[in-house]
Design a protein around this motif. Structure first.
Motif, short mmCIF file in Angstrom:
data_model
loop_
_atom_site.label_atom_id
_atom_site.label_comp_id
_atom_site.label_asym_id
_atom_site.label_seq_id
_atom_site.Cartn_x
_atom_site.Cartn_y
_atom_site.Cartn_z
N GLY A 8 24.69 120.85 -75.53
CA GLY A 8 23.58 119.92 -75.37
C GLY A 8 23.92 118.84 -74.36
N ALA A 9 22.89 118.31 -73.74
CA ALA A 9 23.07 117.34 -72.66
C ALA A 9 23.83 116.10 -73.10
CB ALA A 9 21.72 116.96 -72.07
N GLU A 10 23.51 115.59 -74.27
CA GLU A 10 24.15 114.35 -74.73
C GLU A 10 25.65 114.55 -74.95
OE1 GLU A 10 23.83 111.31 -78.50
OE2 GLU A 10 21.99 112.26 -77.79
N ALA A 12 27.53 116.95 -73.70
CA ALA A 12 28.16 117.26 -72.42
C ALA A 12 28.40 116.00 -71.62
CB ALA A 12 27.29 118.24 -71.62
N ALA A 13 27.41 115.11 -71.57
CA ALA A 13 27.53 113.86 -70.82
C ALA A 13 28.61 112.96 -71.40
CB ALA A 13 26.20 113.13 -70.78
N VAL A 20 26.62 118.11 -67.68
CA VAL A 20 25.23 118.30 -68.08
C VAL A 20 24.63 119.49 -67.32
CG1 VAL A 20 22.93 117.27 -68.16
CG2 VAL A 20 24.93 115.91 -68.78
N ALA A 21 24.87 119.56 -66.03
CA ALA A 21 24.35 120.68 -65.22
C ALA A 21 25.00 121.99 -65.63
CB ALA A 21 24.57 120.41 -63.74
N ASP A 23 26.28 122.70 -68.61
CA ASP A 23 25.79 123.02 -69.94
C ASP A 23 24.41 123.69 -69.87
OD1 ASP A 23 26.63 122.47 -72.86
OD2 ASP A 23 24.52 121.88 -72.82
N ASP A 24 23.58 123.19 -68.99
CA ASP A 24 22.24 123.74 -68.82
C ASP A 24 22.28 125.19 -68.32
OD1 ASP A 24 19.32 123.42 -68.75
OD2 ASP A 24 19.56 123.53 -66.57
#
Length: 121
Positions: A8-10, A12-13, A20-21, A23-24
């Motif tokens: 998830g973005a949170e 990963a960040a 984030v990229a 993970d997506d």
């Protein structure tokens, strides 16, 4: 990145904003690539920091063979790029195996290697 499950973005960040990229991009792997595997081999390491030594050893061998090789500084810069992904994704991979493998009834063989690359007994 095969076998890595998106966090998830949170999350990963929190490890590294650049993840984030990454993970997506992991989500499509399960359908497009990972679903094609009949079985999995997960090689676990005790400490991702060992990768620095392993890459340095490979570069030393290349240099001794008279071929161009990375300097110690270049090795550190190169391997450092992968460390955030190891931090974010290895715990789930080691704990649960590759995403969806067990639920799909796929075999997962996990072995752990020591710092010298021998199989841990």
């Amino acid at each position: 990145m095969l076998g890595f499950e998106p966090v998830g973005a949170e999350a990963a960040a929190a490890v590294n904003p650049a993840l984030v990229a990454v993970d997506d991009k992991l989500e499509p792997y399960e359908e497009r690539i990972e679903s094609l595997a009949d079985a999995w081999l997960v090689i676990q390491i005790g400490d991702p920091e060992w990768v620095f030594d392993w890459r340095s050893q490979a570069e030393d061998a290349t240099r001794k063979a008279g071929k161009p090789a990375l300097t110690p500084e270049q090795v550190r810069a190169f391997v450092s790029r992968f460390q955030p992904a190891y931090e974010a994704y290895l715990p789930a991979l080691y704990r649960d195996g590759p995403r969806g493998a067990k639920a799909a009834g796929k075999a997962v063989l996990a072995i752990e290697v020591e710092r010298d690359r021998s199989v841990k007994e």
